[in-house]
Design a protein around this motif. Structure first.
Motif, mmCIF file in Angstrom:
data_model
loop_
_atom_site.group_PDB
_atom_site.id
_atom_site.type_symbol
_atom_site.label_atom_id
_atom_site.label_comp_id
_atom_site.label_asym_id
_atom_site.label_seq_id
_atom_site.Cartn_x
_atom_site.Cartn_y
_atom_site.Cartn_z
ATOM 1 N N GLU A 157 21.232 49.764 70.092
ATOM 2 C CA GLU A 157 21.048 51.041 70.781
ATOM 3 C C GLU A 157 22.349 51.536 71.402
ATOM 4 O OE1 GLU A 157 18.421 52.962 70.647
ATOM 5 O OE2 GLU A 157 17.520 51.459 69.318
ATOM 6 N N PHE A 158 23.283 50.627 71.642
ATOM 7 C CA PHE A 158 24.561 50.992 72.248
ATOM 8 C C PHE A 158 25.637 51.228 71.184
ATOM 9 C CE2 PHE A 158 21.915 48.646 75.107
ATOM 10 C CZ PHE A 158 21.999 49.375 76.272
ATOM 11 N N LEU A 159 25.206 51.174 69.920
ATOM 12 C CA LEU A 159 26.133 51.375 68.805
ATOM 13 C C LEU A 159 25.585 52.403 67.818
ATOM 14 C CD1 LEU A 159 26.922 47.583 68.327
ATOM 15 C CD2 LEU A 159 28.575 49.304 69.096
ATOM 16 N N ARG A 160 24.696 53.294 68.303
ATOM 17 C CA ARG A 160 24.087 54.286 67.432
ATOM 18 C C ARG A 160 25.108 55.250 66.839
ATOM 19 N NH1 ARG A 160 19.501 52.859 65.141
ATOM 20 N NH2 ARG A 160 18.060 51.920 66.665
ATOM 21 N N LEU A 202 22.880 46.858 61.030
ATOM 22 C CA LEU A 202 22.073 46.221 62.073
ATOM 23 C C LEU A 202 22.497 44.770 62.288
ATOM 24 C CD1 LEU A 202 19.702 46.517 64.055
ATOM 25 C CD2 LEU A 202 18.178 45.742 62.215
ATOM 26 N N GLU A 203 22.758 44.058 61.212
ATOM 27 C CA GLU A 203 23.202 42.672 61.346
ATOM 28 C C GLU A 203 24.547 42.607 62.050
ATOM 29 O OE1 GLU A 203 21.969 44.034 58.619
ATOM 30 O OE2 GLU A 203 20.093 42.904 58.384
ATOM 31 N N ARG A 204 25.457 43.528 61.731
ATOM 32 C CA ARG A 204 26.769 43.551 62.398
ATOM 33 C C ARG A 204 26.617 43.822 63.883
ATOM 34 N NH1 ARG A 204 31.281 45.038 59.264
ATOM 35 N NH2 ARG A 204 32.474 44.926 61.218
ATOM 36 N N CYS A 205 25.648 44.655 64.257
ATOM 37 C CA CYS A 205 25.430 44.951 65.673
ATOM 38 C C CYS A 205 25.063 43.695 66.456
ATOM 39 C CB CYS A 205 24.327 45.995 65.843
ATOM 40 S SG CYS A 205 24.783 47.666 65.331
ATOM 41 N N HIS A 206 24.423 42.734 65.793
ATOM 42 C CA HIS A 206 23.983 41.524 66.472
ATOM 43 C C HIS A 206 24.896 40.330 66.189
ATOM 44 C CE1 HIS A 206 20.346 44.024 66.669
ATOM 45 N NE2 HIS A 206 20.101 43.356 67.777
ATOM 46 N N ALA A 207 26.029 40.584 65.554
ATOM 47 C CA ALA A 207 27.005 39.521 65.330
ATOM 48 C C ALA A 207 27.818 39.302 66.597
ATOM 49 C CB ALA A 207 27.920 39.883 64.164
ATOM 50 N N ASP A 208 28.343 38.114 66.741
ATOM 51 C CA ASP A 208 29.155 37.800 67.919
ATOM 52 C C ASP A 208 30.595 38.237 67.664
ATOM 53 O OD1 ASP A 208 29.953 36.853 70.370
ATOM 54 O OD2 ASP A 208 30.102 34.761 69.736
ATOM 55 N N GLU A 209 30.795 39.551 67.672
ATOM 56 C CA GLU A 209 32.131 40.109 67.461
ATOM 57 C C GLU A 209 32.297 41.375 68.293
ATOM 58 O OE1 GLU A 209 32.984 41.892 63.585
ATOM 59 O OE2 GLU A 209 30.850 41.838 63.109
ATOM 60 N N SER A 210 33.542 41.644 68.678
ATOM 61 C CA SER A 210 33.842 42.899 69.358
ATOM 62 C C SER A 210 33.841 44.023 68.333
ATOM 63 C CB SER A 210 35.204 42.825 70.048
ATOM 64 O OG SER A 210 35.166 41.960 71.154
ATOM 65 N N THR A 217 40.581 52.391 71.998
ATOM 66 C CA THR A 217 40.546 52.660 73.438
ATOM 67 C C THR A 217 39.207 52.321 74.082
ATOM 68 O OG1 THR A 217 40.121 54.984 72.851
ATOM 69 C CG2 THR A 217 42.371 54.408 73.506
ATOM 70 N N SER A 218 38.201 51.979 73.284
ATOM 71 C CA SER A 218 36.929 51.538 73.860
ATOM 72 C C SER A 218 36.207 50.697 72.819
ATOM 73 C CB SER A 218 36.060 52.728 74.275
ATOM 74 O OG SER A 218 34.934 52.294 75.022
ATOM 75 N N SER A 219 35.424 49.730 73.301
ATOM 76 C CA SER A 219 34.737 48.844 72.364
ATOM 77 C C SER A 219 33.509 48.245 73.003
ATOM 78 C CB SER A 219 35.674 47.721 71.893
ATOM 79 O OG SER A 219 35.983 46.846 72.973
ATOM 80 N N SER A 220 32.644 47.689 72.157
ATOM 81 C CA SER A 220 31.549 46.845 72.611
ATOM 82 C C SER A 220 32.058 45.415 72.558
ATOM 83 C CB SER A 220 30.326 47.012 71.706
ATOM 84 O OG SER A 220 29.267 46.177 72.133
ATOM 85 N N THR A 221 32.227 44.818 73.735
ATOM 86 C CA THR A 221 32.857 43.507 73.846
ATOM 87 C C THR A 221 32.050 42.436 73.124
ATOM 88 O OG1 THR A 221 33.778 44.140 75.975
ATOM 89 C CG2 THR A 221 33.688 41.784 75.509
ATOM 90 N N MET A 222 32.752 41.437 72.601
ATOM 91 C CA MET A 222 32.120 40.302 71.944
ATOM 92 C C MET A 222 31.026 39.714 72.841
ATOM 93 S SD MET A 222 34.098 36.928 70.497
ATOM 94 C CE MET A 222 35.277 37.990 69.660
ATOM 95 N N PRO A 223 29.788 39.576 72.346
ATOM 96 C CA PRO A 223 28.700 39.093 73.198
ATOM 97 C C PRO A 223 28.966 37.767 73.903
ATOM 98 C CG PRO A 223 27.789 40.056 71.207
ATOM 99 C CD PRO A 223 29.287 40.039 71.027
ATOM 100 N N ASN A 224 29.688 36.847 73.261
ATOM 101 C CA ASN A 224 29.925 35.571 73.943
ATOM 102 C C ASN A 224 30.762 35.754 75.198
ATOM 103 O OD1 ASN A 224 32.843 34.629 73.645
ATOM 104 N ND2 ASN A 224 32.373 34.851 71.489
#
Length: 375
Positions: free
Chosen positions: A37-40, A66-74, A97-104
């Motif tokens: 939802e944060f990567l729509r 969808l799988e990439r959205c749930h991968a442990d990667e920035s 300049t902005s990213s969704s940080t790696m979940p770990n």
């Protein structure tokens, strides 16, 4: 094909196995918050073998999105301060300049924050809002304030959070100033790199509260620090190790280097250390303590490679050149950058080169001090 709920559980399992996700409340948050939802708006991926680095968009209609959205990667979500994946077709060669940080890293920071029920948290750097959503799930919306400098980024985060049923206090502004209207906070967590811990964060945190921030410099070696705020308005703590890296806070980005000084005009001497010491993360961090505003560039001149450290604000520079297996340094300006760097590295090595996890940081209204233990 796995459902998003299955992908979230799989991500939680991976983060637990890696030692990043350690407690049940945060696991429940990871299993409940849909990162997609944060990567729509999509994200950018690196174009293989591109030099300089090129990026291309990955949109929700792309296979495997969808799988990439749930991968442990920035996942990079903005380029050059304004460009989002839907803005382009093809490739772009500009800086993220902005990213969704790696979940770990997100969950590790939440665990390291040592938050307890009922505590108020200030988050500096809303980004996509995924980290914010985890905080809201853990604490409740009313206890979470998040500051984002970019209005468009903040708006997208607000919409994504709303789609997940969360309405924390989102503020558009300079996170380096905190948000005094919501103070005092029990915890402050920072999702950008900073050169120094601002006094405003300390002033807005209750005595006994915790600040979690990544300290960086303009040579881009950084470490996560956890500080406890004291009654006297100071804060102290230690680095937690792990080579944590975030984009620098935008107001603290280095200035353009501009026109170089005459690198042939300076004081010359044999170098004790060559520039290869800066290739090691920990040694570079020590060098940054000596010259936090120095930027490093590599030049090809007269058939040889030269490494230059330059402090644009101070007007000081150092140029390292190898000649028949030996390094020479030329320095100019009001300070001798490489003298200071060599002295700090030599002293650290003479103290048995302790790891960054043993370094201590103290912040007072006058200064920030980083030290390491002597043997």
């Amino acid at each position: 094909m796995a459902t998003d709920a299955e992908l979230r559980r799989r991500l939680a399992d991976d983060l637990t196995a890696g030692g990043h996700l350690r407690t049940e409340p945060w696991r429940r948050a990871v299993e409940s918050v849909p990162r997609q939802e944060f990567l729509r708006g999509g994200f950018f991926e690196v174009v293989p073998d591109s030099a300089p680095t090129a990026w291309r968009p990955v949109l929700p209609d792309t296979d495997g999105w969808l799988e990439r959205c749930h991968a442990d990667e920035s996942l990079v979500t903005q380029i050059a301060g304004a460009i989002v994946p839907g803005d382009i077709r093809g490739e772009i060669m500009r800086a993220p300049t902005s990213s969704s940080t790696m979940p770990n890293l997100v969950v590790r920071m939440h665990e390291e924050l040592q938050v307890e029920d009922g505590q108020r948290v200030l988050e500096v750097g809303t980004g996509t809002g995924y980290s914010t959503a985890l905080l809201c799930h853990r604490l409740g919306d009313d206890l979470v304030t998040s500051v984002e400098v970019d209005p468009e980024v903040s708006l997208r985060a607000r919409n994504a959070l709303g789609s997940c049923g969360h309405r924390p206090n989102l503020v558009v502004g300079d996170g380096l100033l905190g948000h005094k209207d919501g103070a005092p906070y029990d915890r402050v967590t920072v999702t950008c790199g900073v050169l120094a811990v601002p006094q405003e964060w300390i002033e807005q945190t209750r005595p006994g509260g915790i600040i979690l921030a990544t300290l960086c410099g303009w040579q881009y070696s950084s470490e996560l620090a956890r500080l406890t705020v004291h009654e006297d308005g100071t804060a102290a703590g230690r680095f937690l190790g792990g080579q944590i890296s975030f984009m620098l806070a935008r107001p603290q980005l280095p200035p353009p280097i501009g026109m170089l000084p005459d690198l042939d005009d300076g004081e010359e001497r044999p170098a004790v250390c060559g520039p290869e010491v800066l290739d090691d993360w920990t040694t570079r961090f020590v060098a940054q303590l000596a010259a936090p505003h120095a930027q490093r560039i590599t030049l090809a001149r007269a058939g040889r490679t030269e490494t230059v450290l330059i402090d644009v604000q101070a007007g000081a520079w150092a140029c390292l050149v190898e000649d028949r297996g030996r390094w020479t340094v030329r320095q100019g300006g009001p300070a001798r950058i490489w003298d200071t760097v060599e002295e700090r590295i030599t002293r650290w090595r003479s103290d048995d080169a302790p790891p960054l996890s043993r370094f201590e940081i103290t912040v007072t209204p006058d200064r920030q001090t980083v030290t390491w233990p002597s043997p």
